[in-house]
Design a protein around this motif. Structure first.
Motif, PDB file in Angstrom:
ATOM      1  N   GLY A 307       0.685  -1.003   0.050  1.00  0.00           N
ATOM      2  CA  GLY A 307      -0.191  -0.210   0.185  1.00  0.00           C
ATOM      3  C   GLY A 307       0.595   1.212  -0.102  1.00  0.00           C
ATOM      4  O   GLY A 307       2.237   1.008   0.042  1.00  0.00           O
ATOM      5  N   LEU A 308      -0.176   2.318   0.360  1.00  0.00           N
ATOM      6  CA  LEU A 308       0.961   3.444   0.084  1.00  0.00           C
ATOM      7  C   LEU A 308       1.750   4.121   1.116  1.00  0.00           C
ATOM      8  O   LEU A 308       0.691   3.849   2.221  1.00  0.00           O
ATOM      9  N   PRO A 309       2.461   4.828   1.909  1.00  0.00           N
ATOM     10  CA  PRO A 309       2.966   5.284   2.547  1.00  0.00           C
ATOM     11  C   PRO A 309       2.334   6.755   2.991  1.00  0.00           C
ATOM     12  O   PRO A 309       1.818   6.831   1.602  1.00  0.00           O
ATOM     13  N   LYS A 310       2.179   6.545   4.443  1.00  0.00           N
ATOM     14  CA  LYS A 310       1.502   7.595   4.289  1.00  0.00           C
ATOM     15  C   LYS A 310       2.204   9.847   4.119  1.00  0.00           C
ATOM     16  O   LYS A 310       1.199  10.755   4.093  1.00  0.00           O
ATOM     17  N   ASP A 311       3.748   9.298   5.103  1.00  0.00           N
ATOM     18  CA  ASP A 311       3.756  10.697   4.972  1.00  0.00           C
ATOM     19  C   ASP A 311       5.526  10.281   4.523  1.00  0.00           C
ATOM     20  O   ASP A 311       6.074   9.380   4.518  1.00  0.00           O
ATOM     21  N   GLU A 312       6.476  11.828   4.184  1.00  0.00           N
ATOM     22  CA  GLU A 312       7.874  11.463   3.772  1.00  0.00           C
ATOM     23  C   GLU A 312       8.439  10.734   4.768  1.00  0.00           C
ATOM     24  O   GLU A 312       9.477  10.358   4.322  1.00  0.00           O
ATOM     25  N   THR A 313       8.412  10.804   5.911  1.00  0.00           N
ATOM     26  CA  THR A 313       8.949   9.963   7.136  1.00  0.00           C
ATOM     27  C   THR A 313       8.590   8.755   6.404  1.00  0.00           C
ATOM     28  O   THR A 313       9.818   7.762   6.502  1.00  0.00           O
ATOM     29  N   GLN A 314       7.469   7.908   6.392  1.00  0.00           N
ATOM     30  CA  GLN A 314       7.138   6.803   6.168  1.00  0.00           C
ATOM     31  C   GLN A 314       7.541   6.453   4.718  1.00  0.00           C
ATOM     32  O   GLN A 314       8.339   5.333   4.717  1.00  0.00           O
ATOM     33  N   TRP A 315       8.120   7.586   3.296  1.00  0.00           N
ATOM     34  CA  TRP A 315       8.743   6.876   2.106  1.00  0.00           C
ATOM     35  C   TRP A 315      10.258   6.839   2.419  1.00  0.00           C
ATOM     36  O   TRP A 315      10.448   6.092   1.938  1.00  0.00           O
ATOM     37  N   GLY A 316      10.504   7.918   3.549  1.00  0.00           N
ATOM     38  CA  GLY A 316      12.195   7.837   3.623  1.00  0.00           C
ATOM     39  C   GLY A 316      12.168   6.154   4.195  1.00  0.00           C
ATOM     40  O   GLY A 316      13.558   5.325   4.112  1.00  0.00           O
ATOM     41  N   ARG A 317      11.443   5.908   5.472  1.00  0.00           N
ATOM     42  CA  ARG A 317      11.295   4.725   6.135  1.00  0.00           C
ATOM     43  C   ARG A 317      11.662   3.111   4.985  1.00  0.00           C
ATOM     44  O   ARG A 317      11.851   2.459   5.822  1.00  0.00           O
ATOM     45  N   LEU A 318      10.535   3.093   3.808  1.00  0.00           N
ATOM     46  CA  LEU A 318      10.475   1.940   3.406  1.00  0.00           C
ATOM     47  C   LEU A 318      11.790   2.424   2.371  1.00  0.00           C
ATOM     48  O   LEU A 318      12.335   1.057   2.152  1.00  0.00           O
ATOM     49  N   ASP A 319      11.783   3.070   2.316  1.00  0.00           N
ATOM     50  CA  ASP A 319      13.910   3.359   1.107  1.00  0.00           C
ATOM     51  C   ASP A 319      14.252   2.549   1.282  1.00  0.00           C
ATOM     52  O   ASP A 319      15.033   1.789   1.334  1.00  0.00           O
ATOM     53  N   ILE A 320      14.867   3.090   2.868  1.00  0.00           N
ATOM     54  CA  ILE A 320      15.881   2.688   4.195  1.00  0.00           C
ATOM     55  C   ILE A 320      15.867   1.686   4.071  1.00  0.00           C
ATOM     56  O   ILE A 320      16.780   0.105   3.643  1.00  0.00           O
ATOM     57  N   ALA A 321      14.793   0.860   4.286  1.00  0.00           N
ATOM     58  CA  ALA A 321      14.311  -1.040   4.659  1.00  0.00           C
ATOM     59  C   ALA A 321      14.666  -1.851   3.554  1.00  0.00           C
ATOM     60  O   ALA A 321      15.164  -2.503   3.410  1.00  0.00           O
ATOM     61  N   LEU A 322      14.366  -1.335   1.879  1.00  0.00           N
ATOM     62  CA  LEU A 322      14.752  -2.009   1.279  1.00  0.00           C
ATOM     63  C   LEU A 322      16.192  -2.056   0.644  1.00  0.00           C
ATOM     64  O   LEU A 322      16.589  -3.082   0.140  1.00  0.00           O
ATOM     65  N   LYS A 323      16.637  -0.810   1.099  1.00  0.00           N
ATOM     66  CA  LYS A 323      18.241  -1.165   0.893  1.00  0.00           C
ATOM     67  C   LYS A 323      18.660  -1.908   1.160  1.00  0.00           C
ATOM     68  O   LYS A 323      20.155  -2.405   1.446  1.00  0.00           O
ATOM     69  N   THR A 324      18.664  -2.490   2.765  1.00  0.00           N
ATOM     70  CA  THR A 324      18.931  -3.788   3.671  1.00  0.00           C
ATOM     71  C   THR A 324      18.551  -5.192   2.984  1.00  0.00           C
ATOM     72  O   THR A 324      19.333  -6.008   3.035  1.00  0.00           O
ATOM     73  N   ILE A 325      18.027  -5.559   1.924  1.00  0.00           N
ATOM     74  CA  ILE A 325      17.776  -6.275   1.492  1.00  0.00           C
ATOM     75  C   ILE A 325      17.967  -7.069   0.311  1.00  0.00           C
ATOM     76  O   ILE A 325      19.116  -6.111  -0.248  1.00  0.00           O
TER      77      ILE A 325
END
Length: 335
Positions: A307-325
Motif C-alpha cells: 500500500g501507499l506510505p502516509k508521509d515523507e517519514t514513511q517513504w524514507g523508512r521504506l526506502d531505507i528498509a528496501l536498501k537492506t534487502i
C-alpha cells in the motif's frame, strides 16, 4: 476466518515493535483519508433514518439511481449468495478471498477462472464475480467486455457481480451509470479511496427488485447514525475527491518507481497499491516486518502487495528498509 491485511496489533506482538512505530502497507487503504468533522451529538442518541440524504449523495457520486447502503461491501458479499438457488459461480484467483468463501459456504459450485479464457467459459456459468480492478493483481476489465459478459449471463437468468472497491480514481471503468439492468450488481465501498474502512460503509448498486430482496435479508439499521452522517459528508466533498484522486495517482507512480529502483519489478497496480510476484515473498515480508513495515503476503502465487506510505517519514523508512534487502531475495525480479 480468512486472512486479511491490517492486523497491526498481531504484528506488533509477534515482532515486539510498539504499535505506533509501524508502517502499515498491508491494506490498500488511503493512508490520508477524508478528514472526519465533528459529529453532531444527535447521531449518538437517535436511531438512523433512511431519508437523511445519504442515498441521494450516493446516487450523485456513483451516478446510479438505485442504491442500498450496507455495512461495508462485506455485508453484501455474505448476503448475495443467499439470494440464489445453487449456482455455478466463477471467479478469478488470486482475488479478494471473501467472495469465493461465501459463495462456497452457501452451497454454490465454485469455478476458478482464467481471465484470458473467460469468453470461452462464460456460457458454463450462472454467476460471474469479478473485482475491477482486481485485488491484488490490479487487472482491469473494460466496460464493453463486462457488459458483454453480463448480457450472456442475464439471457439465462444469471448475475454479473462487479466489486469496484478500488475504482474511485478511475470512474471511467465503473458500470454504475449502466444500471439498472437485471442481473447486474455493483459493490462500492468508502473503505479504500476515502480511507474510512473503520466506518464499515458500503453500497450495492442494482435493480430495485434485487435491492429490496437484499434489504429484507439484511434487516434494519445496517449503518449506524454516525456512519451515515460521515459518509454523506464525504460523498458530497467534490473538492477533496478531485485533489485526492490526483494525489493517489502520483503516489502510486512514486511507489512503483521506488520498488523498481530496488529491483522489485511490479506485476500489477492500482492507484492504491502495487503488487509483485516474487518466489521469496515470505522472506521479503519477514525482513520488512522486522523493520516495522507490514506488507500483505499472498501464497498463490507467492507475492506481496504494497500500500501507499502516509508521509515523507514513511517513504524514507521504506526506502531505507528496501536498501537492506539482500539481492538474492529478489531473484529473477532484479531489474
Amino acid at each position: 476466518m480468512l486472512e486479511h491485511g491490517g492486523k497491526l496489533r498481531n504484528a506488533a506482538t509477534r515482532y515486539q515493535i510498539p504499535l505506533d512505530q509501524w508502517i502499515d502497507l498491508s491494506t490498500g487503504i488511503n493512508p490520508n483519508g477524508w478528514p472526519i468533522p465533528a459529529i453532531p451529538g444527535e447521531c449518538w442518541v437517535r436511531l438512523p433514518e433512511a431519508d437523511d440524504g445519504l442515498v441521494e449523495a450516493a446516487r450523485r457520486y456513483y451516478q446510479s439511481p438505485h442504491i442500498l447502503p450496507v455495512a461495508g461491501s462485506q455485508a453484501a458479499i455474505q448476503a448475495l449468495p443467499l439470494l440464489r438457488p445453487a449456482s455455478v459461480t466463477g471467479m478469478l484467483s488470486p482475488a479478494y478471498a471473501e467472495h469465493a468463501a461465501n459463495w462456497q459456504k452457501a452451497g454454490h459450485t465454485l469455478i476458478n477462472l482464467n481471465p484470458d479464457t473467460l469468453d470461452e467459459t462464460i456460457g458454463t456459468l450462472d454467476v460471474l464475480v469479478l473485482i475491477n480492478p482486481n485485488n491484488p493483481t490490479g487487472r482491469r476489465f473494460s466496460q464493453a467486455q463486462l457488459l458483454a459478459w453480463h448480457e450472456n449471463l442475464q439471457a439465462r437468468g444469471g448475475w454479473l457481480i462487479v466489486d469496484e472497491a478500488f475504482i474511485d480514481t478511475t470512474p471511467e471503468y465503473s458500470l454504475g451509470s449502466y444500471l439498472p439492468r437485471p442481473g447486474l450488481i455493483i459493490l462500492r465501498s468508502l473503505g479504500k479511496f476515502f480511507g474510512l474502512a473503520g466506518a464499515r460503509c458500503g453500497f450495492v448498486l442494482a435493480d430495485e427488485v434485487l435491492l429490496n430482496q437484499l434489504n429484507e435479508q439484511l434487516g434494519p439499521w445496517t449503518l449506524s447514525h454516525p456512519c451515515r452522517y460521515v459518509a454523506t459528508q464525504a460523498l458530497c466533498d467534490g473538492d477533496w475527491q478531485e485533489r485526492t484522486s490526483l494525489a493517489l495517482k502520483q503516489q502510486s507512480q512514486r511507489l512503483q518507481h521506488l520498488l523498481e529502483s530496488h529491483g522489485l519489478i511490479p506485476d500489477g497496480h492500482t492507484d492504491l497499491f502495487v503488487w509483485s510476484k516474487i518466489p521469496q515473498a515470505p522472506a521479503l515480508h519477514e525482513l520488512l516486518a522486522r523493520q516495522g513495515i507490514l506488507t500483505r503476503l499472498f501464497d498463490t502465487p507467492a507475492s506481496l502487495r504494497f500500500g501507499l506510505p502516509k508521509d515523507e517519514t514513511q517513504w524514507g523508512r521504506l526506502d531505507i528498509a528496501l536498501k537492506t534487502i539482500p539481492p538474492a531475495i529478489f531473484g529473477d525480479k532484479i531489474g
